[in-house]
Design an enzyme around this catalytic site. Structure first.
Site, mmCIF file in Angstrom:
data_model
loop_
_atom_site.group_PDB
_atom_site.id
_atom_site.type_symbol
_atom_site.label_atom_id
_atom_site.label_comp_id
_atom_site.label_asym_id
_atom_site.label_seq_id
_atom_site.Cartn_x
_atom_site.Cartn_y
_atom_site.Cartn_z
ATOM 1 N N HIS A 170 0.853 -1.264 0.003
ATOM 2 C CA HIS A 170 0.019 -0.015 -0.182
ATOM 3 C C HIS A 170 0.783 1.129 -0.052
ATOM 4 C CE1 HIS A 170 -2.959 -3.040 0.746
ATOM 5 N NE2 HIS A 170 -2.104 -3.324 1.934
ATOM 6 N N GLU A 195 -1.825 0.292 8.148
ATOM 7 C CA GLU A 195 -1.145 -0.884 7.469
ATOM 8 C C GLU A 195 -0.020 -0.288 6.628
ATOM 9 O OE1 GLU A 195 -3.031 -3.357 4.930
ATOM 10 O OE2 GLU A 195 -1.238 -4.503 4.856
ATOM 11 N N HIS A 221 3.114 -6.680 4.358
ATOM 12 C CA HIS A 221 1.430 -6.498 4.812
ATOM 13 C C HIS A 221 1.141 -6.880 6.193
ATOM 14 C CE1 HIS A 221 0.257 -5.661 0.577
ATOM 15 N NE2 HIS A 221 1.340 -6.623 0.398
ATOM 16 N N GLU A 268 2.019 -11.666 5.716
ATOM 17 C CA GLU A 268 1.033 -10.899 6.738
ATOM 18 C C GLU A 268 1.487 -10.806 8.190
ATOM 19 O OE1 GLU A 268 -1.523 -9.130 5.419
ATOM 20 O OE2 GLU A 268 -1.895 -9.913 3.610
HETATM 21 ZN ZN ZN Z 1 -1.827 -5.454 2.770
#
Ligand code: ZN
Length: 321
Positions: free
Chosen positions: A111, A148, A203, A285
């Site tokens: 992102h 995030e 992430h 993640e």
């Molecule tokens: Zn993400």
């Protein structure tokens, strides 16, 4: 170790309704996920809180069919920037303590903090080889508004410093040096153009309260259009397994309790960042931002350093293997 992901790690057929990265009906997921993330570059189902704000309503996939905002000719719209050397006390330079000399690692901070202000741009669809998906997504956030995008960039900086100290050449796909993006297809191209030995996309998840732990997403065997992951499925699994092992050791956290059957591994065929990669690549993640206990870890600078250490150790293990 077997490379047949279909036998070992494909997630259970029933999607976890609150996992923002769960494949399946975007509509169903978006409706079920108020406040959850749009997390992975490419999942494109919902929108998280802007910096410091509360979570917003989820949004559905855009029907926009605009051309992706990337340069023609299949090249990134900007040259990826080599990361500067670590500001920390460098180790004496010698081959002995620079075991990653000559290796190139691309770090992809998931992102972009500016994506919240560029909905039109990030909703443009790009070709991910098998279909078209949104250029990028906003990502998720903790309930308190820690985004995030902030998390991924912070961990990526820490990881860059650790890897450069070991002699690796590190390339970031972005470094808060652009207003939004890159798009997911450009993120993949940056890794490809760098001829990276390994690419890690950083992430944090946006799943339900009680869903805890980290997981690594591996590319599925995908062939179609401009995507063909045949050559990267095996090495990416090796990379992912090394990261799971070392991340757990470094952080003291466990693999996700809500997917992957406790292996910490998931396989996805719907992520452009993986489908379009021609070099070994995984998504990590690091935890679930929507779970208060995981959020407590993710917002700790000391824990993020441990996370970066685990990623660096996993990458180093893979590259030396
Ligand atoms: Zn993400």
């Amino acid at each position: 170790m077997p490379y047949d992901h279909r036998k070992t790690t494909r997630r259970t057929p029933t999607p976890t309704p609150t996992s923002s990265h769960t494949p399946g009906s975007v509509l169903t997921r978006a409706l079920a996920l108020a406040g959850c993330c749009a997390v992975l570059a490419g999942c494109g189902a919902s929108q998280a809180a802007p910096p410091g704000g509360k979570a917003q309503e989820t949004r559905l996939e855009s029907a926009t069919q605009s051309l992706p905002p990337v340069a023609s000719g299949g090249q990134p719209s900007r040259s990826p920037q080599a990361a500067p050397q670590s500001s920390r006390s460098p180790q004496p330079v010698s081959q002995g303590n620079r075991p990653l000399a000559g290796r190139t690692v691309v770090i992809d901070p998931g992102h972009n903090s500016g994506n919240f202000r560029h909905s039109r741009e990030i909703n443009q669809k790009v070709n991910i080889g098998t279909t078209r998906k949104e250029c990028d997504t906003t990502g998720t956030s903790t309930d308190a508004g820690y985004t995030e995008a902030s998390f991924t960039l912070d961990v990526s900086h820490r990881l860059r410093d650790l890897l450069t100290a070991r002699g690796a050449k590190v390339v970031l796909t972005h470094d808060a040096d652009r207003p939004w993006g890159p798009c997911i297809d450009e993120r993949a191209r940056i890794g490809n153009a760098a001829r990276a030995d390994a690419v890690v996309s950083v992430h944090a998840d946006g799943s339900a309260v009680g869903h805890r732990g980290f997981h690594v997403i591996l590319p599925a065997r995908v062939r179609g259009g401009s995507a063909d992951t045949a050559k990267i499925v095996g090495p990416s699994r090796d990379l992912g397994e090394d990261i799971v092992d070392r991340f757990a050791r470094a952080t003291g956290t466990s693999p996700a309790n809500y997917l992957g059957s406790g292996t910490g591994l998931d396989v996805r065929d719907d992520l452009g960042g993986l489908n379009l990669s021609t070099v070994p690549k995984v998504f990590v993640e690091c935890g679930n931002m929507r779970d208060p206990k995981d959020a407590q870890l993710l917002t700790s600078a000391a824990w993020r350093q441990k996370a970066a250490q685990g990623l660096a150790d996993g990458i180093a293990t893979y590259l030396k293997g």
